[in-house]
Write a protein that holds these residues in place. Structure first.
Motif, PDB file in Angstrom:
ATOM      1  N   VAL A 317     -55.133  -2.938-119.869  1.00 19.82           N
ATOM      2  CA  VAL A 317     -55.094  -1.947-121.190  1.00 19.82           C
ATOM      3  C   VAL A 317     -55.588  -0.504-120.254  1.00 19.82           C
ATOM      4  CG1 VAL A 317     -56.102  -1.044-122.900  1.00 19.82           C
ATOM      5  CG2 VAL A 317     -55.665  -3.463-122.817  1.00 19.82           C
ATOM      6  N   GLU A 318     -56.525  -0.339-119.438  1.00 20.81           N
ATOM      7  CA  GLU A 318     -56.897   0.845-118.717  1.00 20.81           C
ATOM      8  C   GLU A 318     -55.869   1.174-117.863  1.00 20.81           C
ATOM      9  OE1 GLU A 318     -59.254   2.827-119.582  1.00 20.81           O
ATOM     10  OE2 GLU A 318     -60.367   1.538-121.088  1.00 20.81           O
ATOM     11  N   ALA A 319     -55.382   0.424-117.123  1.00 20.46           N
ATOM     12  CA  ALA A 319     -54.422   0.660-116.141  1.00 20.46           C
ATOM     13  C   ALA A 319     -52.985   1.592-116.866  1.00 20.46           C
ATOM     14  CB  ALA A 319     -53.986  -0.366-115.337  1.00 20.46           C
ATOM     15  N   LYS A 320     -52.426   0.564-118.034  1.00 18.44           N
ATOM     16  CA  LYS A 320     -51.452   1.277-118.579  1.00 18.44           C
ATOM     17  C   LYS A 320     -51.663   2.684-119.212  1.00 18.44           C
ATOM     18  CE  LYS A 320     -47.737   0.171-121.577  1.00 18.44           C
ATOM     19  NZ  LYS A 320     -46.824  -0.911-122.264  1.00 18.44           N
ATOM     20  N   GLU A 321     -53.004   2.680-119.792  1.00 23.28           N
ATOM     21  CA  GLU A 321     -53.522   4.199-120.200  1.00 23.28           C
ATOM     22  C   GLU A 321     -53.413   5.188-119.097  1.00 23.28           C
ATOM     23  OE1 GLU A 321     -54.795   5.303-123.086  1.00 23.28           O
ATOM     24  OE2 GLU A 321     -54.332   3.659-124.066  1.00 23.28           O
ATOM     25  N   THR A 322     -53.554   4.877-117.820  1.00 21.28           N
ATOM     26  CA  THR A 322     -53.462   5.761-116.567  1.00 21.28           C
ATOM     27  C   THR A 322     -52.307   5.916-116.292  1.00 21.28           C
ATOM     28  OG1 THR A 322     -55.892   4.728-116.187  1.00 21.28           O
ATOM     29  CG2 THR A 322     -54.797   6.296-114.492  1.00 21.28           C
ATOM     30  N   GLY A 323     -51.241   5.097-116.494  1.00 18.35           N
ATOM     31  CA  GLY A 323     -49.960   5.260-115.829  1.00 18.35           C
ATOM     32  C   GLY A 323     -49.421   4.259-114.976  1.00 18.35           C
ATOM     33  N   PHE A 324     -50.091   3.096-114.918  1.00 16.71           N
ATOM     34  CA  PHE A 324     -49.739   2.011-114.122  1.00 16.71           C
ATOM     35  C   PHE A 324     -49.454   0.934-114.780  1.00 16.71           C
ATOM     36  CE2 PHE A 324     -52.917   4.494-111.580  1.00 16.71           C
ATOM     37  CZ  PHE A 324     -52.465   4.738-110.279  1.00 16.71           C
ATOM     38  N   THR A 325     -48.459   0.004-114.122  1.00 17.62           N
ATOM     39  CA  THR A 325     -47.947  -1.138-114.761  1.00 17.62           C
ATOM     40  C   THR A 325     -48.358  -2.213-113.996  1.00 17.62           C
ATOM     41  OG1 THR A 325     -45.988  -0.279-115.639  1.00 17.62           O
ATOM     42  CG2 THR A 325     -46.202  -2.702-115.489  1.00 17.62           C
ATOM     43  N   VAL A 326     -49.273  -3.346-114.486  1.00 16.12           N
ATOM     44  CA  VAL A 326     -49.825  -4.290-113.743  1.00 16.12           C
ATOM     45  C   VAL A 326     -49.046  -5.348-113.910  1.00 16.12           C
ATOM     46  CG1 VAL A 326     -51.902  -5.518-113.209  1.00 16.12           C
ATOM     47  CG2 VAL A 326     -52.259  -3.266-113.957  1.00 16.12           C
ATOM     48  N   GLU A 327     -48.564  -6.033-112.618  1.00 16.22           N
ATOM     49  CA  GLU A 327     -47.509  -7.094-112.890  1.00 16.22           C
ATOM     50  C   GLU A 327     -48.627  -8.488-112.995  1.00 16.22           C
ATOM     51  OE1 GLU A 327     -44.237  -8.077-112.593  1.00 16.22           O
ATOM     52  OE2 GLU A 327     -44.096  -6.028-113.658  1.00 16.22           O
ATOM     53  N   GLU A 328     -49.559  -8.445-112.097  1.00 17.64           N
ATOM     54  CA  GLU A 328     -50.384  -9.436-112.093  1.00 17.64           C
ATOM     55  C   GLU A 328     -51.981  -9.053-111.472  1.00 17.64           C
ATOM     56  OE1 GLU A 328     -50.361 -14.331-110.525  1.00 17.64           O
ATOM     57  OE2 GLU A 328     -49.001 -12.695-109.638  1.00 17.64           O
ATOM     58  N   VAL A 329     -53.045  -9.665-112.188  1.00 14.80           N
ATOM     59  CA  VAL A 329     -54.055  -9.465-111.777  1.00 14.80           C
ATOM     60  C   VAL A 329     -55.313 -10.592-111.317  1.00 14.80           C
ATOM     61  CG1 VAL A 329     -55.106  -8.582-113.984  1.00 14.80           C
ATOM     62  CG2 VAL A 329     -56.286  -7.703-112.009  1.00 14.80           C
ATOM     63  N   HIS A 330     -56.176 -10.628-110.620  1.00 15.46           N
ATOM     64  CA  HIS A 330     -57.112 -11.890-110.224  1.00 15.46           C
ATOM     65  C   HIS A 330     -58.095 -11.429-110.105  1.00 15.46           C
ATOM     66  CE1 HIS A 330     -53.565 -15.029-111.062  1.00 15.46           C
ATOM     67  NE2 HIS A 330     -53.077 -14.146-110.306  1.00 15.46           N
ATOM     68  N   ILE A 331     -59.369 -12.043-110.459  1.00 10.63           N
ATOM     69  CA  ILE A 331     -60.596 -11.700-110.208  1.00 10.63           C
ATOM     70  C   ILE A 331     -61.252 -12.545-109.301  1.00 10.63           C
ATOM     71  CG2 ILE A 331     -62.782 -10.879-110.754  1.00 10.63           C
ATOM     72  CD1 ILE A 331     -61.962  -9.786-113.451  1.00 10.63           C
ATOM     73  N   TYR A 332     -61.901 -12.534-108.045  1.00 11.70           N
ATOM     74  CA  TYR A 332     -62.490 -13.495-107.114  1.00 11.70           C
ATOM     75  C   TYR A 332     -63.885 -13.195-107.068  1.00 11.70           C
ATOM     76  CZ  TYR A 332     -57.785 -14.560-106.062  1.00 11.70           C
ATOM     77  OH  TYR A 332     -56.275 -14.955-106.109  1.00 11.70           O
ATOM     78  N   GLU A 333     -64.774 -14.097-106.518  1.00  8.88           N
ATOM     79  CA  GLU A 333     -66.009 -13.868-106.168  1.00  8.88           C
ATOM     80  C   GLU A 333     -66.202 -14.470-104.610  1.00  8.88           C
ATOM     81  OE1 GLU A 333     -69.185 -15.623-108.490  1.00  8.88           O
ATOM     82  OE2 GLU A 333     -68.754 -14.001-110.266  1.00  8.88           O
ATOM     83  N   ASN A 334     -66.769 -13.799-103.929  1.00  4.25           N
ATOM     84  CA  ASN A 334     -66.946 -14.107-102.468  1.00  4.25           C
ATOM     85  C   ASN A 334     -67.988 -15.124-102.367  1.00  4.25           C
ATOM     86  OD1 ASN A 334     -69.013 -12.498-102.095  1.00  4.25           O
ATOM     87  ND2 ASN A 334     -67.880 -11.173-100.867  1.00  4.25           N
TER      88      ASN A 334
END
Length: 610
Positions: A317-334
């Motif tokens: 949502v925030e990325a689209k508000e900023t003008g970006f299109t997110v194809e895919e996003v993942h969160i990891y922990e090291n």
């Protein structure tokens, strides 16, 4: 295709229904639904058919004219804002539409007698429009991207084949190490081997062999063993001949020569066997480190999408508000529990958008500070670009260097490197090549370069040091060795891990208090099996780590050089790392009369909270 048609029909129906909701000749949903329509860039005639049909049916001609004017002005305002800022967020579109409606309502009232109720009504209508646009736009985005995050599955960093490859490399390392042990265990008794060779060469072809061996076999064998032992003890040949270990033998001198030649050959073979064993152990160690690295690639980062679905949705949502299109996003922990975000993004705006804008959007969505991985593109364009973000560190580090080459030398034999890894570790490596000049410089440069490459490839500190040390053992020439002074500062916790291989002492400057850090070990390339014992210390905000080469300490001409250098470090009063390094070097040169009897290097690393 069917889903798009359904969306278009829903958009047309929503536009028609918005025209039916009116209170006191106010229809706030009409400009609100139109603003949302513009934000979502839908292009369907069904929306306009529904909108104009509803307006014509439910509104009077005067009211319809008013709202058509509001729609036109809002359209121009939103498009102009998008052109200027390369994007238009939901709140921005809501403000433009609400202000347009409010201005239209108030200006209409001003043409006649002022009616305060109508003015208040216009302001209230604008407030309803603002809230409707923001809530509807945000709600539609959450609905869209919640479904996307629900489909987000745990993504393995490497496929199963890489895991199997890591296991096979580890197995190969064990086989090579085992082969080295078998070479050692397979050695036969030296004395028996030498005795067999001597008797085969000298006695077997001697005419008196039967006389010597038939009746006195045990005695004859012991005499030859005594001769062999004398040769193994490196007794002088003349002395061996004078002692006559084998009496009554016409070929005794030749037997001594044969024993000496056989022993030298056996000793040379044993040296090659030892070298082969060492090299096998070194290669096995390197392969084992590679296997560990591959296993880390597979297991070090754990995907936590299942527990972060709402955060993933907020990022969309925030990325689209900023003008970006997110194809895919993942969160990891090291392995240390720090978060990593990997996303594929692009933007439709001409000229692109800076990656910093995406980082701000992610920070807003997650409530955390982030930093981009090294080599991340600064500008995101219409081409889909993979971006990796790391949870930002607590500290940042800055270094300062002061050097002076040996007086009369063309180049310094000291080399150094400073680099920060994506893992948030700030690494400093200082190497002092043996001697001075170009050869020393080449060796120390190779040490620093190898260590940096191993660490950037993903090897752990201890493994990188072992790999670099074993590589130097394999390529070592004679008695040419280099020292390594290595510091890895965790910018999350401020803990510095210091490893010294034949290096001089280091100092931690805490205002006027100075801590000495030292560790005894052999230089790099001397012994592939030497154990490295790191020293850990905590650096707080505004504290400094000072690293020096031997040339800084060895020629101070005082009873206790380390204690004297402690005083010099404590007296350095600047908060600038570069100034501290130069001040320390200048004070040392003042004590040596400005003459550098060896290459001198001082590196100061300061740590500050962000």
């Amino acid at each position: 295709m069917g889903l798009i048609k359904i969306k278009n029909i829903i958009a047309g129906a929503a536009a028609a229904l918005a025209s039916s909701v009116g209170i006191m000749d106010c229809y706030p949903l009409v400009p609100a639904i139109f603003a949302v329509y513009l934000l979502w860039n839908n292009k369907t005639i069904l929306f306009y058919i529904g909108l104009f049909t509803g307006m014509g049916y439910f509104m009077s001609f005067q009211t319809m004219t008013k709202y058509l004017f509001i729609i036109v002005v809002s359209f121009i305002g939103i498009r102009f804002y998008s052109w200027i800022n390369k994007r238009c967020s939901g709140p921005a579109a809501a403000v433009i539409t609400a202000l347009t409606t409010c201005a239209m309502g108030i200006s209409a009232e001003m043409t006649g007698s002022v009616d305060k109720i109508q003015i208040i009504l216009s302001i209230a209508e604008s407030a309803v429009i603002f809230g409707t646009v923001v809530i509807t736009d945000r709600g539609l985005k959450y609905i869209e991207f919640m479904g996307k995050s629900e489909k987000s599955t745990s993504k393995s960093l490497l496929p199963d084949k890489e895991e199997a490859f890591a296991a096979s490399v580890g197995g190969l390392a064990k086989m090579i190490a085992k082969a080295g042990c078998e070479v050692e265990q397979g050695k036969s008794d030296h004395t028996a081997k030498l005795e067999s060779e001597i008797t085969g060469r000298m006695c077997a072809c001697c005419e008196g062999c039967v006389i010597c061996w038939n009746d006195n076999r045990q005695s004859m064998s012991q005499k030859i063993v005594d001769l062999i032992n004398a040769v193994k003890e490196r007794m002088d040949k003349k002395e061996i001949i004078e002692k006559v270990y084998v009496d009554n033998c016409p070929y005794y001198e030749k037997m001594v020569d044969a024993a000496t030649d056989a022993f030298l050959r056996l000793e040379l073979n044993e040296a090659w066997y030892r070298r082969l064993k060492e090299n096998r152990q070194v290669i096995a160690k390197q392969l084992d480190a590679m296997a560990v690295l591959m296993e880390d690639w597979v297991n070090n980062e754990k995907c936590v999408d299942g527990h972060r679905k709402m955060k993933i949705t907020k990022i969309y949502v925030e990325a689209k508000e900023t003008g970006f299109t997110v194809e895919e996003v993942h969160i990891y922990e090291n392995a240390d529990g720090y978060a990593i975000i990997k996303a594929d993004i692009y933007t439709k705006w001409d000229g692109g958008l800076p990656v910093g804008a995406f980082i701000k959007a992610v920070s807003s969505a997650t409530g955390m500070a982030w930093r981009a991985a090294k080599d991340t593109k600064a500008l995101i364009t219409s081409i889909c670009t993979p971006v990796t973000l790391y949870e930002d560190t607590t500290y940042y580090a800055l270094s300062g260097i002061a050097t002076k080459k040996k007086t009369g030398s063309s180049v310094s034999g000291d080399s150094f490197g400073m680099f920060e890894l994506d893992s948030g570790i700030y690494n400093v490596c200082l190497s002092d090549g043996m001697g001075s000049g170009k050869r020393a410089n080449d060796e120390s440069n190779l040490v620093v370069d190898l260590l940096e490459k191993f660490l950037e490839a993903g090897f752990k500190k201890s493994e990188a040091i072992d790999m670099m040390n074993s590589a130097m053992v394999l390529s070592g020439e004679g008695d040419s060795f280099s020292t390594v002074d290595f510091a890895a500062i965790d910018l999350y916790s401020g803990v510095a891990e210091i490893i010294k291989i034949g290096a001089a002492v280091s100092f931690v400057k805490r205002n006027r208090n100075v801590e000495v850090i030292q560790c005894d070990s052999l230089p790099v390339g001397y012994d592939a099996e030497q154990k490295i014992n790191p020293v850990k210390t905590k650096l707080e905000n505004g504290e400094f780590l000072v690293m020096v080469t031997d040339g800084v300490l060895e020629y101070l001409h005082v009873k206790n050089p380390v204690e004297k250098l402690c005083e010099i470090v404590a007296d350095a009063g600047s908060d600038n790392a570069g100034v501290i390094s130069q001040d320390i070097l200048d004070r040392v040169l003042l004590m040596t009369g400005g003459y550098a009897m060896d290459d001198m290097t001082v590196i100061t690393i300061g740590v500050w909270e962000k």
